[in-house]
Write an enzyme that holds these catalytic residues in place. Structure first.
Site, PDB file in Angstrom:
ATOM      1  N   ASP A 163       0.826  -1.210   0.000  1.00  7.81           N
ATOM      2  CA  ASP A 163       0.000   0.000   0.000  1.00  7.81           C
ATOM      3  C   ASP A 163       0.862   1.262   0.000  1.00  7.81           C
ATOM      4  OD1 ASP A 163       0.939  -0.278   2.670  1.00  7.81           O
ATOM      5  OD2 ASP A 163      -0.743   0.906   3.406  1.00  7.81           O
ATOM      6  N   GLU A 166       3.441   1.597   2.533  1.00  7.76           N
ATOM      7  CA  GLU A 166       4.548   0.653   2.350  1.00  7.76           C
ATOM      8  C   GLU A 166       4.597  -0.420   3.424  1.00  7.76           C
ATOM      9  OE1 GLU A 166       7.791   3.939   2.357  1.00  7.76           O
ATOM     10  OE2 GLU A 166       7.730   3.226   0.310  1.00  7.76           O
TER      11      GLU A 166
HETATM   12  C1  NOJ Z   1       9.169   2.898   6.212  1.00  4.54           C
HETATM   13  C2  NOJ Z   1       7.951   3.373   5.474  1.00  4.54           C
HETATM   14  O1  NOJ Z   1       8.295   4.462   4.696  1.00  4.54           O
HETATM   15  C3  NOJ Z   1       6.827   3.714   6.429  1.00  4.54           C
HETATM   16  O2  NOJ Z   1       5.690   4.080   5.730  1.00  4.54           O
HETATM   17  C4  NOJ Z   1       6.551   2.535   7.284  1.00  4.54           C
HETATM   18  O3  NOJ Z   1       5.554   2.853   8.228  1.00  4.54           O
HETATM   19  C5  NOJ Z   1       7.815   2.061   7.995  1.00  4.54           C
HETATM   20  N1  NOJ Z   1       8.860   1.798   7.043  1.00  4.54           N
HETATM   21  C6  NOJ Z   1       7.558   0.839   8.853  1.00  4.54           C
HETATM   22  O4  NOJ Z   1       7.243  -0.263   8.042  1.00  4.54           O
HETATM   23  C1  NOJ Z   2       6.578   7.003   4.153  1.00 10.46           C
HETATM   24  C2  NOJ Z   2       5.175   7.092   3.681  1.00 10.46           C
HETATM   25  O1  NOJ Z   2       4.395   6.124   4.366  1.00 10.46           O
HETATM   26  C3  NOJ Z   2       5.085   6.868   2.193  1.00 10.46           C
HETATM   27  O2  NOJ Z   2       3.764   7.060   1.765  1.00 10.46           O
HETATM   28  C4  NOJ Z   2       6.007   7.815   1.464  1.00 10.46           C
HETATM   29  O3  NOJ Z   2       5.996   7.522   0.091  1.00 10.46           O
HETATM   30  C5  NOJ Z   2       7.421   7.748   1.992  1.00 10.46           C
HETATM   31  N1  NOJ Z   2       7.426   7.880   3.437  1.00 10.46           N
HETATM   32  C6  NOJ Z   2       8.310   8.849   1.403  1.00 10.46           C
HETATM   33  O4  NOJ Z   2       7.800  10.108   1.734  1.00 10.46           O
END
Ligand code: NOJ
Ligand code: NOJ
Length: 397
Positions: A163, A166
Site C-alpha cells: 500500500d 509501504e
Molecule cells: C518505512 C515506510 O516508509 C513507512 O511508511 C513505514 O511505516 C515504515 N517503514 C515501517 O514499516
Molecule cells: C513514508 C510514507 O508512508 C510513504 O507514503 C512515502 O511515500 C514515503 N514515506 C516517502 O515520503
C-alpha cells in the site's frame, strides 16, 4: 494562507532536481538519516509533479511558466531512466537514488499505486503539450513512458501489492482508485492519439477495477475498509479506517468514483476523525482546533503520530464538500464546510515552524514536528488544500 502558499511553493521546488541528482528527480525530503528520505519515491514525485503542473496552469508569468513546465519535462525523462534501469520490482519499483540508480535493499515491493500516479501526471503534461501543438514531441518523448506504466497497471492491478504506506501487501482502496483513474485517463489519451485498440483495453480494465471496489464497503457501519486480502506485511491494522481512503478520493478528483457527500464517504471521514480526536493528546489539549489526523489509528511508525499531509487532506476534503454544496445552492452547508476546513488549517498553523517549514509528522503528545524535515509531499498537500479553498470561497457569497 497566501504567505504559507508562497513558502510551500518555494520549499517544494527546493526539493526538485537537487544539485547532486539528475534533472527531474524529486527528493522525498532533504533528510539523509532518521529517516533517510533522500530518494526519488515514485509516488511522492508523481504527486509533487502534479502540483507543479497546477502551479504552471495558474501562473501568468511567461518565464515562470517555462521554468515550471521544464521541471515536468525533466521528470518525464527521469521516468524513462527509472523504467529502463535494473531494479527488483520493475515498473512497480518504489524508490530510486537521485542518480537514477535503483534502490536494491529490502523494501515493501511492488507498490502499484506509483506507476498509476505517474501515468496520470504525465498524461496531464501530454494534454498541455498536445494543446500547444507539440504532438510529435509528445509521441516520441512522453507517450512511451505513459504507455509503459499503463501496460503495467492494466496487467498487474489484480495482483496484491504494498500500500501507499509501504506496510501491507494486499488489495487497497487507494491503489485501486488511482489505478482506475490512470486507466480512464489513459483510455482518453490513447484514443486521441489513434491507439484505439489500446484505449478499449484500458477502459475495459478500468471497469473491472471498479467492480472490485464495493467489496471495500464494510457493514453495518457503512464505511470504507482500506486494506483487503492481506498476504504480507503488518498484521495489526484491524479497524479498516485509514486516511488513505480520503487521499484516494482527492487524488482521483478528475475521474470521481464517489461523491464528496456520499454517505459512505461522510461516514468514513467522520469515523476516522473521531478515532484520532480521542487518540492524540494534542487533540485533547486543544479541541477548538481541527483534529490532527494520522495515517490510521493502529499506526506504529515513529510511535504513530498525526501527519501534516493527512490533516491537510481533511481540510481539502471539507473544501471540496463546501464547493459541491455551493454549486447546489446550499449556502449554509457550504459555509459550514468551509469553516470546518479552516479549523484543520488552524491545526496545521499551530504546529508548523515559525518560518512555515513542515516536516512529515507532529508528535502526538506535544505537537512538535518530527520525522523527515521539509517533506516535499507536505508542501504539495498544503498547496492542493489552499487551491481547493480558493475554488470554494470564490463561489460562496
Ligand atoms: C518505512 C515506510 O516508509 C513507512 O511508511 C513505514 O511505516 C515504515 N517503514 C515501517 O514499516
Ligand atoms: C513514508 C510514507 O508512508 C510513504 O507514503 C512515502 O511515500 C514515503 N514515506 C516517502 O515520503
Amino acid at each position: 494562507m497566501a504567505t504559507q502558499t508562497g513558502v510551500a511553493q518555494r520549499r517544494l521546488l527546493a526539493n526538485v532536481s537537487p544539485n547532486d541528482g539528475l534533472a527531474g528527480s524529486v527528493i522525498a525530503s532533504p533528510s539523509r538519516h532518521d529517516p533517510d528520505y533522500y530518494y526519488h519515491w515514485v509516488r511522492d514525485a508523481a504527486l509533487v509533479m502534479d502540483t507543479i503542473l497546477t502551479m504552471y496552469e495558474r501562473s501568468t508569468d511567461v518565464a515562470e511558466k517555462r521554468h515550471l513546465i521544464q521541471h515536468v519535462l525533466d521528470f518525464a525523462n527521469f521516468t524513462r531512466v527509472n523504467q529502463t534501469t535494473q531494479t527488483i520490482a520493475g515498473i512497480g519499483e518504489v524508490k530510486f537514488y537521485v542518480s537514477g540508480d535503483g534502490f536494491l535493499g529490502p523494501w515493501g515491493r511492488p507498490q502499484n499505486d506509483g506507476p498509476a500516479l505517474r501515468a496520470s501526471t504525465l498524461i496531464r503534461l501530454g494534454k498541455i503539450l498536445r494543446a500547444a501543438g507539440y504532438e510529435t514531441y509528445f509521441l516520441n518523448s512522453i507517450w512511451p513512458a505513459i504507455r509503459t506504466d499503463l501496460e503495467y497497471v492494466s496487467h498487474e492491478w489484480k495482483n496484491p501489492s504494498f500500500d501507499l504506506w509501504e506496510e501491507i501487501k494486499g488489495d487497497h482502496f487507494y491503489t485501486r482508485l488511482v489505478q482506475r483513474r490512470a486507466l480512464l485517463d489513459g483510455a482518453e489519451i490513447a484514443l486521441a492519439v489513434g491507439d484505439s485498440g489500446f484505449s478499449v483495453w484500458l477502459k475495459t480494465q478500468a471497469v473491472l477495477i471498479e467492480a472490485t471496489l464495493p467489496a471495500h464497503i464494510s457493514e453495518p457501519a457503512h464505511t470504507i475498509f482500506e486494506n483487503l486480502h492481506r498476504v504480507d506485511g503488518v498484521w495489526y491494522k484491524n479497524s479498516g479506517l485509514d486516511a488513505a481512503t480520503v487521499l484516494g478520493l482527492l487524488h482521483t478528483k478528475s475521474q470521481p468514483y464517489l461523491g464528496w457527500a456520499d454517505k459512505v464517504v461522510v461516514n468514513s471521514v467522520s469515523a476516522l476523525e473521531r478515532r484520532f480526536a480521542a487518540l492524540y493528546q494534542i487533540n485533547l489539549n486543544s479541541p477548538q482546533l481541527g483534529t490532527a489526523i494520522g495515517r490510521y489509528p493502529e499506526d506504529r511508525y515513529y510511535g504513530g503520530n498525526p501527519w501534516f499531509l493527512t490533516t491537510l487532506a481533511y481540510a481539502e476534503y471539507h473544501y471540496e464538500l463546501a464547493h459541491e454544496y455551493a454549486e447546489l445552492g446550499k449556502l449554509a452547508e457550504a459555509k459550514a464546510e468551509l469553516a470546518l476546513g479552516d479549523r484543520y488549517v488552524e491545526r496545521v498553523r499551530r504546529h508548523v515552524d515559525q518560518n512555515g517549514s513542515m516536516a512529515e509528522q507532529m508528535w502526538r503528545d506535544n505537537g512538535y514536528m518530527m520525522s523527515a524535515a521539509d517533506l516535499t509531499w507536505s508542501y504539495a498537500s498544503w498547496l492542493t488544500a489552499a487551491w481547493a479553498r480558493e475554488n470554494a470561497a470564490q463561489i460562496i457569497p
